[in-house]
Design a protein around this motif. Structure first.
Motif, PDB file in Angstrom:
ATOM      1  N   ALA A   1       0.835  -1.208   0.000  1.00 32.91           N
ATOM      2  CA  ALA A   1       0.000   0.000   0.000  1.00 32.91           C
ATOM      3  C   ALA A   1       0.864   1.249   0.000  1.00 32.91           C
ATOM      4  CB  ALA A   1      -0.916  -0.003   1.216  1.00 32.91           C
ATOM      5  N   ARG A   2       1.932   1.239   0.786  1.00 33.96           N
ATOM      6  CA  ARG A   2       2.795   2.419   0.873  1.00 33.96           C
ATOM      7  C   ARG A   2       3.681   2.542  -0.355  1.00 33.96           C
ATOM      8  NH1 ARG A   2       3.186   4.784   6.073  1.00 33.96           N
ATOM      9  NH2 ARG A   2       2.427   3.477   7.767  1.00 33.96           N
ATOM     10  N   PHE A   3       4.033   1.412  -0.937  1.00 34.63           N
ATOM     11  CA  PHE A   3       4.969   1.464  -2.067  1.00 34.63           C
ATOM     12  C   PHE A   3       4.279   1.934  -3.337  1.00 34.63           C
ATOM     13  CE2 PHE A   3       8.217   0.207  -5.020  1.00 34.63           C
ATOM     14  CZ  PHE A   3       9.349   0.568  -4.313  1.00 34.63           C
ATOM     15  N   LEU A   4       3.030   1.583  -3.494  1.00 36.54           N
ATOM     16  CA  LEU A   4       2.313   1.909  -4.729  1.00 36.54           C
ATOM     17  C   LEU A   4       1.245   2.947  -4.407  1.00 36.54           C
ATOM     18  CD1 LEU A   4       2.943   0.525  -7.420  1.00 36.54           C
ATOM     19  CD2 LEU A   4       0.871  -0.798  -7.135  1.00 36.54           C
ATOM     20  N   GLY A   5       1.566   4.189  -4.630  1.00 37.58           N
ATOM     21  CA  GLY A   5       0.615   5.261  -4.365  1.00 37.58           C
ATOM     22  C   GLY A   5       0.628   5.682  -2.911  1.00 37.58           C
ATOM     23  N   GLU A   6      -0.184   6.669  -2.589  1.00 39.75           N
ATOM     24  CA  GLU A   6      -0.225   7.200  -1.234  1.00 39.75           C
ATOM     25  C   GLU A   6      -1.437   6.646  -0.507  1.00 39.75           C
ATOM     26  OE1 GLU A   6       1.725  11.458  -1.025  1.00 39.75           O
ATOM     27  OE2 GLU A   6      -0.089  11.429  -2.258  1.00 39.75           O
ATOM     28  N   SER A   7      -1.330   6.591   0.802  1.00 36.52           N
ATOM     29  CA  SER A   7      -2.437   6.071   1.605  1.00 36.52           C
ATOM     30  C   SER A   7      -2.546   6.811   2.918  1.00 36.52           C
ATOM     31  CB  SER A   7      -2.207   4.613   1.993  1.00 36.52           C
ATOM     32  OG  SER A   7      -1.894   3.829   0.905  1.00 36.52           O
ATOM     33  N   ASN A   8      -3.755   6.870   3.420  1.00 39.04           N
ATOM     34  CA  ASN A   8      -3.953   7.143   4.833  1.00 39.04           C
ATOM     35  C   ASN A   8      -3.890   5.794   5.535  1.00 39.04           C
ATOM     36  OD1 ASN A   8      -4.873  10.124   4.972  1.00 39.04           O
ATOM     37  ND2 ASN A   8      -5.998   9.250   3.241  1.00 39.04           N
TER      38      ASN A   8
ATOM     39  N   ALA B   1      -3.663  -2.889   9.782  1.00 35.11           N
ATOM     40  CA  ALA B   1      -3.941  -1.470   9.576  1.00 35.11           C
ATOM     41  C   ALA B   1      -5.116  -1.340   8.624  1.00 35.11           C
ATOM     42  CB  ALA B   1      -2.713  -0.768   9.023  1.00 35.11           C
ATOM     43  N   LEU B   2      -5.755  -0.182   8.687  1.00 34.00           N
ATOM     44  CA  LEU B   2      -6.848   0.093   7.757  1.00 34.00           C
ATOM     45  C   LEU B   2      -6.391   1.260   6.886  1.00 34.00           C
ATOM     46  CD1 LEU B   2     -10.597   0.206   8.642  1.00 34.00           C
ATOM     47  CD2 LEU B   2      -9.557   2.055   7.329  1.00 34.00           C
ATOM     48  N   ILE B   3      -6.432   1.073   5.592  1.00 33.27           N
ATOM     49  CA  ILE B   3      -5.953   2.151   4.728  1.00 33.27           C
ATOM     50  C   ILE B   3      -7.070   2.694   3.833  1.00 33.27           C
ATOM     51  CG2 ILE B   3      -3.623   1.119   4.689  1.00 33.27           C
ATOM     52  CD1 ILE B   3      -4.299   0.992   1.546  1.00 33.27           C
ATOM     53  N   VAL B   4      -6.935   3.989   3.544  1.00 32.46           N
ATOM     54  CA  VAL B   4      -7.877   4.679   2.659  1.00 32.46           C
ATOM     55  C   VAL B   4      -7.042   5.532   1.703  1.00 32.46           C
ATOM     56  CG1 VAL B   4      -9.862   6.225   2.519  1.00 32.46           C
ATOM     57  CG2 VAL B   4      -9.519   4.837   4.582  1.00 32.46           C
ATOM     58  N   ARG B   5      -7.267   5.348   0.405  1.00 32.27           N
ATOM     59  CA  ARG B   5      -6.530   6.153  -0.571  1.00 32.27           C
ATOM     60  C   ARG B   5      -6.998   7.611  -0.513  1.00 32.27           C
ATOM     61  NH1 ARG B   5      -1.895   3.514  -2.011  1.00 32.27           N
ATOM     62  NH2 ARG B   5      -2.303   1.444  -2.889  1.00 32.27           N
ATOM     63  N   PRO B   6      -6.114   8.562  -0.792  1.00 33.75           N
ATOM     64  CA  PRO B   6      -6.436   9.988  -0.612  1.00 33.75           C
ATOM     65  C   PRO B   6      -7.665  10.452  -1.394  1.00 33.75           C
ATOM     66  CG  PRO B   6      -4.151   9.719  -1.335  1.00 33.75           C
ATOM     67  CD  PRO B   6      -4.738   8.359  -1.243  1.00 33.75           C
ATOM     68  N   GLU B   7      -7.891   9.883  -2.582  1.00 36.73           N
ATOM     69  CA  GLU B   7      -9.029  10.351  -3.387  1.00 36.73           C
ATOM     70  C   GLU B   7     -10.344   9.754  -2.898  1.00 36.73           C
ATOM     71  OE1 GLU B   7      -6.609   8.466  -4.392  1.00 36.73           O
ATOM     72  OE2 GLU B   7      -7.439   6.658  -5.318  1.00 36.73           O
TER      73      GLU B   7
ATOM     74  N   TRP C   1     -15.248   8.396   5.018  1.00 38.86           N
ATOM     75  CA  TRP C   1     -15.211   7.564   3.814  1.00 38.86           C
ATOM     76  C   TRP C   1     -16.189   6.420   3.987  1.00 38.86           C
ATOM     77  CZ3 TRP C   1     -11.713   7.809   7.689  1.00 38.86           C
ATOM     78  CH2 TRP C   1     -11.493   6.624   8.402  1.00 38.86           C
ATOM     79  N   ARG C   2     -16.518   5.794   2.867  1.00 39.62           N
ATOM     80  CA  ARG C   2     -17.422   4.654   2.910  1.00 39.62           C
ATOM     81  C   ARG C   2     -16.617   3.387   3.223  1.00 39.62           C
ATOM     82  NH1 ARG C   2     -19.966   4.601  -2.853  1.00 39.62           N
ATOM     83  NH2 ARG C   2     -17.743   4.357  -3.237  1.00 39.62           N
ATOM     84  N   PRO C   3     -17.192   2.449   3.976  1.00 36.19           N
ATOM     85  CA  PRO C   3     -16.452   1.226   4.306  1.00 36.19           C
ATOM     86  C   PRO C   3     -15.915   0.507   3.065  1.00 36.19           C
ATOM     87  CG  PRO C   3     -18.437   1.342   5.628  1.00 36.19           C
ATOM     88  CD  PRO C   3     -18.522   2.488   4.652  1.00 36.19           C
ATOM     89  N   GLU C   4     -16.636   0.589   1.939  1.00 37.65           N
ATOM     90  CA  GLU C   4     -16.140  -0.105   0.737  1.00 37.65           C
ATOM     91  C   GLU C   4     -14.904   0.572   0.139  1.00 37.65           C
ATOM     92  OE1 GLU C   4     -19.208   1.125   1.259  1.00 37.65           O
ATOM     93  OE2 GLU C   4     -20.165   1.753  -0.620  1.00 37.65           O
ATOM     94  N   ASP C   5     -14.595   1.776   0.628  1.00 36.89           N
ATOM     95  CA  ASP C   5     -13.415   2.481   0.109  1.00 36.89           C
ATOM     96  C   ASP C   5     -12.170   2.278   0.978  1.00 36.89           C
ATOM     97  OD1 ASP C   5     -14.723   3.412  -2.102  1.00 36.89           O
ATOM     98  OD2 ASP C   5     -15.349   5.282  -1.132  1.00 36.89           O
ATOM     99  N   GLN C   6     -12.248   1.383   1.959  1.00 32.92           N
ATOM    100  CA  GLN C   6     -11.096   1.119   2.814  1.00 32.92           C
ATOM    101  C   GLN C   6     -10.604  -0.304   2.579  1.00 32.92           C
ATOM    102  OE1 GLN C   6     -13.293   1.577   6.439  1.00 32.92           O
ATOM    103  NE2 GLN C   6     -13.796  -0.611   6.573  1.00 32.92           N
ATOM    104  N   VAL C   7      -9.388  -0.587   2.984  1.00 28.75           N
ATOM    105  CA  VAL C   7      -8.830  -1.935   2.863  1.00 28.75           C
ATOM    106  C   VAL C   7      -8.094  -2.268   4.156  1.00 28.75           C
ATOM    107  CG1 VAL C   7      -7.456  -3.504   1.439  1.00 28.75           C
ATOM    108  CG2 VAL C   7      -8.330  -1.402   0.438  1.00 28.75           C
TER     109      VAL C   7
END
Ligand code: ADP
Ligand code: MG
Length: 363
Positions: free
Chosen positions: A242-249, A281-287, A353-359
């Motif tokens: 997640a951190r290597f490919l793109g940015e994340s919260n 961890a729970l991640i959410v992309r910035p967009e 954010w919506r739960p479907e937008d997190q990983v």
């Protein structure tokens, strides 16, 4: 008789439990990797410096002997086949052209090694130079060309003998940004026109995302993820990916159950189990992160994280908003221009954010 033409059918390359140790005291440079590269695929090996990408490429092309495991070409074991009999094309970061030879002689070099008759060779060299937009440059010497043109010569030389696989080791890293982008397009076009299997190495995530059918992510000699750019971006399985490919919260909370993720005294909705362990961890992309000014205006069913805005930058088509969450972690949201939330640094906001937008991702 048919005139000679460049182009071949891409081959399937399979890496089976492939290992390389340079010294018994050191950890393996390549550690039991498995990868099934499809005919005609554009696959990228992406990872930090020292993660084993070059060693893997050198084993595929035949410059480095595997310590164990094997390499198969269309189902046939080629692990002990010498490099020149594998007939793979290779492009390096530093072009590796012969300075005393002309452009045409450089491109003809692999044909001379293969004892291709002169007339046929001249035709193939001409075609290869046309293919990389260097028609008419055949009589120049490498030092009379720009870096980008030199790399095109190297590309022509690598495909002139119709290899079934082209291996490229950070071929664009020495070029400035603009040139890099134009050569990226060139390489993509070459791939689409020739139909060869491309194995491309880079440490540049944007380059990997724009070029590849699939990406294999390397870390400490292992392949830690393989997938399409979209799969790896939207469904990463580990924090590293997640951190290597793109940015994340990245929210470092606790996964409690298939309904609940706890973060900083908040209970968030989760609809997945990830690897099932608590320590995910729970991640959410910035967009995918939205910003509201109060919790009442957050759509129901959303997960929320209060934050302070620390910085706002304008990028023409979007705003980038830097955030400090209440557990002191930092994050960011990308908001389209025209969105109502134009905020100043210092403003308290509710990120949601919506739960479907997190990983959920493993450590
Ligand atoms: P990357 O291309 O991802 O930067 P490399 O494959 O070059 O990684 O290197 C992987 C590891 O193997 C590194 O720790 C590197 O120092 C080591 N290594 C690479 N080539 C050699 C070599 N010829 N002899 C000893 N160690 C090497
Ligand atoms: Mg390397």
């Amino acid at each position: 008789m048919n005139s000679p033409a460049i182009g071949a059918t891409g081959a399937r390359v399979e890496l089976v439990d492939l290992c390389k140790r340079y010294g018994t005291a050191e950890p393996p440079a390549v550690d039991s990797i498995a990868l099934d590269i499809q005919p005609g695929e554009f696959i990228t090996l992406l990872g930090p410096s020292g993660s084993g990408k070059t060693t893997t490429l050198n084993m595929i092309v035949g410059f480095t002997e595997p310590t164990s495991g094997r390499i198969e070409l269309n189902g046939k074991d080629i692990s002990r086949t010498p490099a020149h009999k594998r007939n793979f094309g290779m492009v390096f970061q530093n072009y590796a052209l012969f300075p005393h030879l002309t452009v045409a002689q450089n491109v003809a070099f692999p044909l001379r090694e293969r004892k291709v008759p002169a007339a046929q060779s001249a035709k193939l060299v001409g075609d290869a130079l046309e293919l990389v937009d260097l028609g008419g440059m055949g009589n120049r010497r490498p030092h009379e060309l720009s870096g980008g043109q030199q790399q095109r010569v190297a590309l022509a030389r690598a495909v002139v003998f119709s290899p079934s696989v082209l291996l490229l080791d950070e071929p664009l890293s020495a070029l400035d940004r603009k040139l890099r982008q134009s050569l990226q397009r060139e390489i993509k076009r070459l791939h689409d026109e020739l139909g060869l299997t491309f194995v491309f190495v880079t440490h540049d995530q944007d380059e990997a995302m724009t070029l590849s059918d699939r990406i294999a992510i390397f870390d400490h000699g292992k392949i830690v993820a393989v997938g399409t750019p979209a799969e790896l971006y939207h469904r990463p399985t580990t924090q590293f990916v997640a951190r290597f490919l793109g940015e994340s919260n990245v929210f470092a909370g606790r996964y409690r159950s298939a309904d609940v993720y706890e973060w900083n005294d908040r209970k968030w909705t989760v609809r997945e189990t990830g690897d099932g362990t608590e320590n995910q961890a729970l991640i959410v992309r910035p967009e995918r992160l939205q910003v509201a000014f109060d919790e009442e205006s957050v759509p129901s069913g959303s997960n929320v994280a209060p934050a302070a805005v620390t910085d706002v930058s304008f990028y023409g088509t979007y705003y980038r908003i830097e955030l400090a969450f209440d557990d002191n972690s930092t994050g960011m949201a990308v908001l389209p221009v025209g969105a109502p939330a134009v905020v100043d640094p210092g403003t308290r906001v509710i990120a949601h954010w919506r739960p479907e937008d997190q990983v959920l991702v493993s450590q």
